[in-house]
Motif scaffolding. Structure first.
Motif, PDB file in Angstrom:
ATOM      1  N   THR A   1       0.813  -1.222   0.000  1.00 14.75           N
ATOM      2  CA  THR A   1       0.000   0.000   0.000  1.00 14.75           C
ATOM      3  C   THR A   1       0.844   1.268   0.000  1.00 14.75           C
ATOM      4  OG1 THR A   1      -0.163  -0.135   2.420  1.00 14.75           O
ATOM      5  CG2 THR A   1      -1.955  -1.122   1.141  1.00 14.75           C
ATOM      6  N   GLN A   2       2.154   1.136   0.172  1.00 16.14           N
ATOM      7  CA  GLN A   2       3.071   2.269   0.075  1.00 16.14           C
ATOM      8  C   GLN A   2       3.957   2.078  -1.153  1.00 16.14           C
ATOM      9  OE1 GLN A   2       2.966   4.907   2.116  1.00 16.14           O
ATOM     10  NE2 GLN A   2       1.300   3.967   3.290  1.00 16.14           N
ATOM     11  N   PRO A   3       4.342   3.167  -1.827  1.00 13.85           N
ATOM     12  CA  PRO A   3       5.191   3.036  -3.023  1.00 13.85           C
ATOM     13  C   PRO A   3       6.489   2.297  -2.715  1.00 13.85           C
ATOM     14  CG  PRO A   3       4.327   5.268  -2.837  1.00 13.85           C
ATOM     15  CD  PRO A   3       3.975   4.575  -1.546  1.00 13.85           C
ATOM     16  N   TRP A   4       6.984   1.562  -3.706  1.00 12.13           N
ATOM     17  CA  TRP A   4       8.255   0.850  -3.553  1.00 12.13           C
ATOM     18  C   TRP A   4       9.396   1.860  -3.453  1.00 12.13           C
ATOM     19  CZ3 TRP A   4       9.477  -4.425  -3.362  1.00 12.13           C
ATOM     20  CH2 TRP A   4      10.835  -4.726  -3.427  1.00 12.13           C
ATOM     21  N   ASP A   5      10.136   1.805  -2.349  1.00 12.98           N
ATOM     22  CA  ASP A   5      11.275   2.701  -2.177  1.00 12.98           C
ATOM     23  C   ASP A   5      12.544   1.928  -1.851  1.00 12.98           C
ATOM     24  OD1 ASP A   5      10.624   1.844   0.350  1.00 12.98           O
ATOM     25  OD2 ASP A   5      10.553   3.831   1.267  1.00 12.98           O
TER      26      ASP A   5
END
Length: 285
Positions: A170-174
Protein backbone atom coordinates in the motif's frame (compact mmCIF):
# COMPACT_ATOMS: atom_id res chain seq x y z
CA UNK A 1 15.62 3.01 8.73
CA UNK A 2 14.16 -0.28 9.90
CA UNK A 3 10.94 -1.18 8.15
CA UNK A 4 7.98 -2.38 10.19
CA UNK A 5 4.41 -3.30 9.42
CA UNK A 6 1.64 -1.23 11.04
CA UNK A 7 -0.30 -2.79 13.87
CA UNK A 8 -3.53 -4.35 12.70
CA UNK A 9 -2.34 -4.29 9.09
CA UNK A 10 -2.83 -7.07 6.60
CA UNK A 11 -0.98 -10.32 7.22
CA UNK A 12 1.80 -10.99 4.73
CA UNK A 13 0.84 -14.67 4.49
CA UNK A 14 -2.71 -13.85 3.39
CA UNK A 15 -1.50 -11.47 0.68
CA UNK A 16 1.09 -13.99 -0.52
CA UNK A 17 -1.45 -16.80 -0.86
CA UNK A 18 -4.20 -14.73 -2.51
CA UNK A 19 -1.80 -13.00 -4.90
CA UNK A 20 -0.36 -16.33 -6.05
CA UNK A 21 -3.84 -17.76 -6.72
CA UNK A 22 -4.78 -14.69 -8.74
CA UNK A 23 -1.58 -13.95 -10.67
CA UNK A 24 -0.96 -17.55 -11.72
CA UNK A 25 -4.12 -17.46 -13.86
CA UNK A 26 -3.01 -17.60 -17.51
CA UNK A 27 -4.74 -14.37 -18.59
CA UNK A 28 -3.48 -12.44 -15.55
CA UNK A 29 0.06 -13.79 -16.07
CA UNK A 30 -0.05 -12.59 -19.67
CA UNK A 31 -1.45 -9.24 -18.55
CA UNK A 32 1.58 -8.67 -16.31
CA UNK A 33 4.01 -9.17 -19.18
CA UNK A 34 1.80 -7.33 -21.63
CA UNK A 35 2.37 -4.27 -19.45
CA UNK A 36 6.08 -4.95 -18.90
CA UNK A 37 6.82 -5.57 -22.60
CA UNK A 38 4.41 -2.99 -24.04
CA UNK A 39 7.00 -0.41 -25.10
CA UNK A 40 9.08 -3.14 -26.78
CA UNK A 41 6.00 -4.39 -28.65
CA UNK A 42 6.60 -7.96 -27.48
CA UNK A 43 3.71 -10.37 -27.03
CA UNK A 44 3.58 -13.57 -24.96
CA UNK A 45 2.45 -16.83 -26.52
CA UNK A 46 1.75 -20.31 -25.20
CA UNK A 47 2.80 -19.92 -21.52
CA UNK A 48 3.27 -23.33 -19.89
CA UNK A 49 4.03 -23.96 -16.20
CA UNK A 50 7.61 -24.90 -15.48
CA UNK A 51 7.99 -27.20 -12.49
CA UNK A 52 11.65 -27.72 -11.56
CA UNK A 53 10.80 -31.03 -9.87
CA UNK A 54 9.62 -32.43 -13.21
CA UNK A 55 12.95 -31.73 -14.90
CA UNK A 56 15.74 -34.28 -14.93
CA UNK A 57 17.83 -32.31 -12.44
CA UNK A 58 18.31 -35.42 -10.30
CA UNK A 59 18.86 -37.98 -13.06
CA UNK A 60 22.58 -37.40 -13.39
CA UNK A 61 24.39 -39.77 -10.98
CA UNK A 62 27.54 -38.83 -9.16
CA UNK A 63 30.52 -41.15 -9.47
CA UNK A 64 30.59 -43.91 -6.86
CA UNK A 65 27.75 -42.59 -4.68
CA UNK A 66 25.69 -45.00 -2.58
CA UNK A 67 21.87 -45.17 -2.57
CA UNK A 68 21.82 -43.30 0.73
CA UNK A 69 24.10 -40.58 -0.63
CA UNK A 70 21.96 -40.30 -3.77
CA UNK A 71 18.79 -39.95 -1.66
CA UNK A 72 20.44 -37.30 0.50
CA UNK A 73 21.60 -35.40 -2.61
CA UNK A 74 18.08 -35.46 -4.05
CA UNK A 75 16.58 -34.20 -0.78
CA UNK A 76 19.15 -31.41 -0.55
CA UNK A 77 18.49 -30.30 -4.14
CA UNK A 78 14.71 -30.42 -3.63
CA UNK A 79 15.10 -28.25 -0.51
CA UNK A 80 17.23 -25.77 -2.43
CA UNK A 81 14.65 -25.54 -5.21
CA UNK A 82 11.87 -25.01 -2.67
CA UNK A 83 13.76 -22.23 -0.89
CA UNK A 84 14.79 -20.37 -4.02
CA UNK A 85 11.76 -20.73 -6.27
CA UNK A 86 9.56 -17.89 -7.46
CA UNK A 87 5.80 -17.85 -7.02
CA UNK A 88 5.16 -18.49 -10.72
CA UNK A 89 7.50 -19.72 -13.46
CA UNK A 90 6.47 -20.51 -17.05
CA UNK A 91 8.07 -21.40 -20.35
CA UNK A 92 6.86 -18.95 -22.99
CA UNK A 93 7.38 -17.69 -26.51
CA UNK A 94 8.12 -13.97 -26.76
CA UNK A 95 7.18 -12.75 -30.21
CA UNK A 96 7.37 -9.60 -32.31
CA UNK A 97 6.23 -9.19 -35.92
CA UNK A 98 9.12 -11.14 -37.41
CA UNK A 99 10.95 -12.81 -34.49
CA UNK A 100 10.16 -15.38 -31.79
CA UNK A 101 12.26 -16.40 -28.78
CA UNK A 102 11.80 -19.18 -26.25
CA UNK A 103 12.16 -17.76 -22.77
CA UNK A 104 11.47 -18.50 -19.10
CA UNK A 105 9.26 -15.89 -17.44
CA UNK A 106 8.84 -15.68 -13.68
CA UNK A 107 6.79 -13.58 -11.28
CA UNK A 108 7.60 -12.99 -7.63
CA UNK A 109 4.71 -11.44 -5.69
CA UNK A 110 5.71 -9.04 -2.93
CA UNK A 111 3.50 -7.66 -0.17
CA UNK A 112 6.24 -5.46 1.28
CA UNK A 113 9.53 -3.83 0.30
CA UNK A 114 12.49 -6.21 0.56
CA UNK A 115 15.87 -4.54 0.87
CA UNK A 116 17.57 -7.59 -0.68
CA UNK A 117 15.18 -7.97 -3.62
CA UNK A 118 17.82 -7.60 -6.39
CA UNK A 119 19.95 -10.33 -4.79
CA UNK A 120 16.91 -12.59 -4.40
CA UNK A 121 15.89 -12.17 -8.04
CA UNK A 122 19.45 -12.85 -9.18
CA UNK A 123 19.45 -16.09 -7.17
CA UNK A 124 16.06 -17.12 -8.60
CA UNK A 125 17.29 -16.56 -12.13
CA UNK A 126 20.60 -18.34 -11.50
CA UNK A 127 18.77 -21.37 -10.08
CA UNK A 128 16.60 -21.50 -13.21
CA UNK A 129 19.69 -21.41 -15.43
CA UNK A 130 21.34 -24.06 -13.26
CA UNK A 131 18.26 -26.27 -13.61
CA UNK A 132 18.45 -25.97 -17.40
CA UNK A 133 22.14 -26.88 -17.31
CA UNK A 134 21.47 -29.98 -15.21
CA UNK A 135 18.63 -30.98 -17.52
CA UNK A 136 20.80 -30.70 -20.65
CA UNK A 137 23.68 -32.58 -19.02
CA UNK A 138 21.31 -35.35 -17.92
CA UNK A 139 19.91 -35.66 -21.43
CA UNK A 140 23.42 -35.97 -22.82
CA UNK A 141 24.29 -38.65 -20.25
CA UNK A 142 21.17 -40.64 -21.17
CA UNK A 143 22.19 -40.53 -24.83
CA UNK A 144 25.79 -41.60 -24.24
CA UNK A 145 25.12 -44.02 -21.36
CA UNK A 146 28.45 -43.00 -19.89
CA UNK A 147 28.61 -41.17 -16.60
CA UNK A 148 32.10 -39.90 -17.39
CA UNK A 149 30.90 -38.05 -20.49
CA UNK A 150 28.56 -35.47 -19.02
CA UNK A 151 29.49 -32.48 -21.16
CA UNK A 152 27.14 -30.94 -23.69
CA UNK A 153 27.71 -30.26 -27.42
CA UNK A 154 29.43 -27.04 -28.39
CA UNK A 155 27.11 -24.06 -28.92
CA UNK A 156 24.41 -25.51 -26.64
CA UNK A 157 22.10 -22.66 -25.64
CA UNK A 158 20.07 -21.92 -22.53
CA UNK A 159 16.71 -20.15 -22.38
CA UNK A 160 16.99 -16.59 -21.02
CA UNK A 161 15.15 -15.80 -17.82
CA UNK A 162 13.13 -12.68 -16.97
CA UNK A 163 11.64 -12.22 -13.50
CA UNK A 164 9.12 -9.50 -12.65
CA UNK A 165 8.47 -8.44 -9.06
CA UNK A 166 4.72 -7.86 -8.80
CA UNK A 167 4.34 -5.49 -5.84
CA UNK A 168 1.11 -5.36 -3.82
CA UNK A 169 2.13 -2.99 -1.02
CA UNK A 170 0.00 0.00 0.00
CA UNK A 171 3.07 2.27 0.07
CA UNK A 172 5.19 3.04 -3.02
CA UNK A 173 8.26 0.85 -3.55
CA UNK A 174 11.27 2.70 -2.18
CA UNK A 175 13.70 -0.20 -1.95
CA UNK A 176 16.68 -1.16 -4.15
CA UNK A 177 16.07 -1.80 -7.85
CA UNK A 178 19.52 -3.11 -8.77
CA UNK A 179 22.37 -5.03 -7.18
CA UNK A 180 24.69 -2.01 -7.02
CA UNK A 181 22.29 -0.33 -4.59
CA UNK A 182 23.05 -3.09 -2.07
CA UNK A 183 26.76 -2.27 -2.04
CA UNK A 184 28.74 0.63 -0.64
CA UNK A 185 31.60 0.97 -3.10
CA UNK A 186 33.60 4.17 -2.66
CA UNK A 187 35.98 3.64 -5.55
CA UNK A 188 34.16 4.21 -8.89
CA UNK A 189 36.91 2.37 -10.75
CA UNK A 190 36.26 -0.72 -8.63
CA UNK A 191 32.50 -0.37 -9.14
CA UNK A 192 32.99 -0.73 -12.87
CA UNK A 193 34.22 -4.31 -12.28
CA UNK A 194 31.30 -5.31 -10.03
CA UNK A 195 28.44 -6.82 -12.08
CA UNK A 196 25.11 -5.08 -11.65
CA UNK A 197 21.71 -6.76 -11.79
CA UNK A 198 18.76 -4.41 -12.42
CA UNK A 199 15.33 -5.90 -11.72
CA UNK A 200 11.84 -5.20 -13.04
CA UNK A 201 9.36 -4.07 -10.36
CA UNK A 202 5.71 -3.61 -11.24
CA UNK A 203 4.64 -1.00 -8.68
CA UNK A 204 0.99 0.10 -9.02
CA UNK A 205 1.82 3.44 -7.35
CA UNK A 206 4.14 4.28 -10.25
CA UNK A 207 1.71 3.33 -13.03
CA UNK A 208 -0.13 5.98 -15.00
CA UNK A 209 -3.82 5.70 -15.84
CA UNK A 210 -2.83 5.03 -19.46
CA UNK A 211 -0.68 2.11 -18.36
CA UNK A 212 -3.46 0.70 -16.17
CA UNK A 213 -5.82 0.81 -19.14
CA UNK A 214 -3.53 -1.58 -21.00
CA UNK A 215 -4.59 -4.35 -18.62
CA UNK A 216 -7.49 -6.53 -19.77
CA UNK A 217 -8.08 -8.58 -16.61
CA UNK A 218 -9.13 -7.59 -13.09
CA UNK A 219 -5.46 -6.90 -12.42
CA UNK A 220 -6.36 -3.38 -13.57
CA UNK A 221 -8.84 -3.00 -10.71
CA UNK A 222 -6.44 -4.57 -8.18
CA UNK A 223 -3.69 -2.10 -9.07
CA UNK A 224 -6.18 0.78 -9.21
CA UNK A 225 -7.42 0.03 -5.68
CA UNK A 226 -3.88 -0.27 -4.33
CA UNK A 227 -2.83 2.98 -6.01
CA UNK A 228 -5.79 4.84 -4.44
CA UNK A 229 -5.75 2.97 -1.12
CA UNK A 230 -4.32 5.90 0.88
CA UNK A 231 -7.32 8.08 -0.01
CA UNK A 232 -10.63 6.46 0.93
CA UNK A 233 -12.74 9.12 -0.75
CA UNK A 234 -10.90 8.76 -4.06
CA UNK A 235 -11.06 4.98 -3.84
CA UNK A 236 -14.83 5.00 -3.31
CA UNK A 237 -15.31 7.39 -6.23
CA UNK A 238 -13.23 5.20 -8.53
CA UNK A 239 -15.01 1.99 -7.56
CA UNK A 240 -18.49 3.47 -7.86
CA UNK A 241 -17.81 5.23 -11.16
CA UNK A 242 -16.27 2.35 -13.12
CA UNK A 243 -18.59 -0.35 -14.52
CA UNK A 244 -15.66 -2.81 -14.49
CA UNK A 245 -15.97 -3.04 -10.70
CA UNK A 246 -19.45 -4.54 -11.17
CA UNK A 247 -17.96 -7.67 -12.76
CA UNK A 248 -14.92 -8.55 -10.68
CA UNK A 249 -12.98 -11.80 -10.61
CA UNK A 250 -13.58 -13.31 -7.11
CA UNK A 251 -9.85 -14.04 -6.74
CA UNK A 252 -9.08 -10.40 -7.52
CA UNK A 253 -11.58 -9.32 -4.84
CA UNK A 254 -9.94 -11.66 -2.32
CA UNK A 255 -6.58 -10.08 -3.09
CA UNK A 256 -7.99 -6.56 -2.67
CA UNK A 257 -9.51 -7.60 0.66
CA UNK A 258 -6.16 -8.93 1.87
CA UNK A 259 -4.08 -5.95 0.72
CA UNK A 260 -6.45 -3.21 1.91
CA UNK A 261 -7.52 -5.11 5.03
CA UNK A 262 -11.24 -4.65 4.32
CA UNK A 263 -14.15 -6.98 4.96
CA UNK A 264 -16.15 -7.23 1.74
CA UNK A 265 -19.57 -8.85 2.01
CA UNK A 266 -20.39 -10.03 -1.49
CA UNK A 267 -22.79 -12.26 -3.37
CA UNK A 268 -21.14 -13.97 -6.31
CA UNK A 269 -23.22 -14.61 -9.44
CA UNK A 270 -21.88 -16.37 -12.51
CA UNK A 271 -18.39 -16.28 -11.08
CA UNK A 272 -18.28 -12.48 -10.79
CA UNK A 273 -18.56 -10.03 -7.90
CA UNK A 274 -20.00 -6.51 -7.79
CA UNK A 275 -17.67 -4.36 -5.68
CA UNK A 276 -19.50 -1.05 -5.97
CA UNK A 277 -20.81 -1.13 -2.40
CA UNK A 278 -17.90 -3.06 -0.94
CA UNK A 279 -15.70 -0.12 0.00
CA UNK A 280 -18.46 1.26 2.22
CA UNK A 281 -17.61 -1.47 4.70
CA UNK A 282 -13.97 -0.53 4.99
CA UNK A 283 -12.84 -1.31 8.51
CA UNK A 284 -11.66 1.56 10.67
CA UNK A 285 -8.03 1.13 11.65
Amino acid sequence: MVRSQPNGGPTMGKIDSTSKVFVQKPKVFQDVFKLVFHDAEISIRDPKPMDPENLFVQRLPANGETKRERKRRKQKKALMLAQFSRDIVKNCICATDDKADYIVLGIENQAHVDEFMPARVMIYDAITLHTQMEFLKAQQWLKLKDRFLTGVPQHTKLKPVVTVVCYFGTQPWDGPRCLHELFEIKNPKLKAFVPDYPIVILDPHALSNAQLELLDTSLREVFTCIKASRDRKTLKEIVNSSPRFQHMDPDAVNLIKAVLNIDIQTDSKQGEINMCQAVEDWKQE
